[in-house]
Design an enzyme around this catalytic site. Structure first.
Site, PDB file in Angstrom:
ATOM      1  N   HIS A   8       0.771  -1.096   0.021  1.00 54.40           N
ATOM      2  CA  HIS A   8       0.076  -0.070  -0.168  1.00 54.40           C
ATOM      3  C   HIS A   8       0.968   1.207  -0.119  1.00 54.40           C
ATOM      4  CE1 HIS A   8      -3.990   1.808   1.450  1.00 54.40           C
ATOM      5  NE2 HIS A   8      -3.133   2.964   1.238  1.00 54.40           N
ATOM      6  N   HIS A  10       1.384   5.124  -2.306  1.00 53.39           N
ATOM      7  CA  HIS A  10       0.791   5.868  -3.253  1.00 53.39           C
ATOM      8  C   HIS A  10       1.836   6.640  -3.885  1.00 53.39           C
ATOM      9  CE1 HIS A  10      -3.271   5.845  -2.119  1.00 53.39           C
ATOM     10  NE2 HIS A  10      -2.885   5.459  -0.776  1.00 53.39           N
ATOM     11  N   ASP A  12       2.203   9.365  -5.621  1.00 52.44           N
ATOM     12  CA  ASP A  12       2.164  10.931  -5.522  1.00 52.44           C
ATOM     13  C   ASP A  12       2.742  11.371  -4.043  1.00 52.44           C
ATOM     14  OD1 ASP A  12      -0.087   9.802  -4.942  1.00 52.44           O
ATOM     15  OD2 ASP A  12      -1.407  11.379  -5.845  1.00 52.44           O
ATOM     16  N   HIS A 200      -9.849   1.417   0.251  1.00 52.29           N
ATOM     17  CA  HIS A 200      -9.905   2.222   1.231  1.00 52.29           C
ATOM     18  C   HIS A 200     -10.949   2.095   2.120  1.00 52.29           C
ATOM     19  CE1 HIS A 200      -6.173   3.787  -0.934  1.00 52.29           C
ATOM     20  NE2 HIS A 200      -5.749   4.509   0.144  1.00 52.29           N
ATOM     21  N   GLU A 203     -10.797   3.949   7.889  1.00 57.94           N
ATOM     22  CA  GLU A 203      -9.960   4.810   8.188  1.00 57.94           C
ATOM     23  C   GLU A 203     -10.646   6.157   9.036  1.00 57.94           C
ATOM     24  OE1 GLU A 203      -7.629   6.385   5.244  1.00 57.94           O
ATOM     25  OE2 GLU A 203      -6.111   6.984   6.540  1.00 57.94           O
ATOM     26  N   ASP A 280       1.830   3.725   3.044  1.00 56.95           N
ATOM     27  CA  ASP A 280       0.750   4.620   2.676  1.00 56.95           C
ATOM     28  C   ASP A 280       1.528   5.711   1.611  1.00 56.95           C
ATOM     29  OD1 ASP A 280      -1.916   5.248   2.062  1.00 56.95           O
ATOM     30  OD2 ASP A 280      -2.148   6.308   4.053  1.00 56.95           O
TER      31      ASP A 280
HETATM   32 ZN   LIG Z   1      -3.788   4.850   1.026  1.00 57.20          ZN
END
Ligand SMILES: [Zn+2]
Length: 333
Positions: A8, A10, A12, A200, A203, A280
């Protein structure tokens, strides 16, 4: 050197600072001091919630808009992950966020694939003791209003590039305003096209968002850390062998937990939930996977056995071939 797996991550939110500076230079951005740049890319300790956390993607997305940008971004990121000891990773990005300067979603996907393949060529030339880092891509659908066309296109691209490192899709973006169940048509389509997916949930939004994700048929949930608020949900996660992609520092940043001591990774494992540990966003959260493991070792008493279990859970849940899984089991045995 210790080895790791990140399911997991990302693109960017995980750009190395040197890469950001290269891209800012190419696009004639005003030079910023280290602290100014950090403020643009990373959250401070005062980050209020997920909403504020998500604003840290605005700046890097300004210079991830050409084929060159995307190739460089993934190439540099994979190089960095390899130095950290990663042996397998799944990098996710939303192709629809890279179309501000004329790229189509498909151009964006092709650019990231091309950067990944360039990394493989570079890796072949290396004569060090590192295990090879293998990577796959996850294309994110966006949980935003009026994105039906874009999200639908992303699903189609995941099918089209399935044999070129695109391993699945994800649903990302603000949790809460639009419930996961509204995205059913995309995931029905993904199932018909045999595209694996993760969502997702759990959270910023609570257990009900996870229940909806499970009703959509997901086998993996991004975060899912709030499952402990509901006993029945915990039992169902165990029964359905759903893997949680936990990301500790990120959840502290978004104020799901006040401090790392209360981060319940050990509780999840003790309840036999298939938890994994991931980053993340390395840059937004000022972290990396070796740091996340160390943090939990020192502050939450994570044991070596528990670490091993987290990594085995990652292998089992990875969107990859059985042959690749055998390679990974061998590395972690
Ligand atoms: Zn995420």
């Amino acid at each position: 050197m210790k080895n790791f797996i990140d399911l997991h991550l990302h693109l960017d939110g995980s750009l190395p600072y040197t890469t950001v500076r290269k891209l800012m230079n190419i696009h004639n951005f005003q030079n910023l001091s280290d602290s100014q740049l950090k403020e643009k890319l990373s959250v401070s300790e005062n980050c209020a919630n997920l909403q504020e956390y998500l604003t840290k993607f605005d700046f890097p997305l300004l210079f991830l808009q050409t084929k060159f940008d995307l190739e460089l971004a993934i190439f540099d990121l994979l190089k960095e992950l390899r130095t950290q000891g990663l042996v397998y990773t799944e990098i996710r990005f939303a192709p629809q966020f890279h179309t501000q300067k004329g790229l189509t979603q498909e151009d964006a996907v092709k650019a990231v694939i091309s950067g990944l393949e360039k990394f493989y060529k570079w890796q072949e030339q290396q004569n060090d003791n590192h295990y090879s880092l293998h990577a796959n891509l996850i294309l994110c659908l966006m949980r935003l209003p009026k994105r039906e066309y874009e999200n639908n296109l992303t699903v189609q691209l995941a099918a089209k590039y399935a044999n070129r490192h695109v391993a699945g899709i994800d649903l990302a973006g603000p949790e809460g305003p639009i419930p996961n169940k509204k995205f059913r048509p995309f995931f029905e389509n993904a199932k018909e096209l045999h595209i694996p997916f993760t969502i997702h949930a759990g959270e910023a939004a609570g257990p009900e968002s996870m229940r909806e994700a499970m009703d959509l048929g997901t086998k993996r949930i991004g975060h899912g850390i709030r499952c402990l608020e509901n006993n029945q949900l915990v039992q169902d996660l165990v029964k359905q062998k759903i893997t949680l992609e936990c990301c500790a520092t990120s959840n502290l940043n978004t104020k799901i937990f006040k401090n790392i001591d209360s981060y319940p990774i050990k509780t999840l494992l003790s309840k036999e939930i298939k938890a994994s540990l991931n980053c993340d966003n390395m840059t937004v959260s000022n972290t990396n996977l070796p740091k996340e493991f160390k943090l939990l070792e020192s502050k939450a008493n994570l044991t070596q056995n528990e670490e091993h279990q987290l990594l085995l859970n990652s292998i089992n849940a990875a969107f990859t071939s059985d042959q690749e899984k055998r390679r990974l089991f061998h590395i972690f045995n």
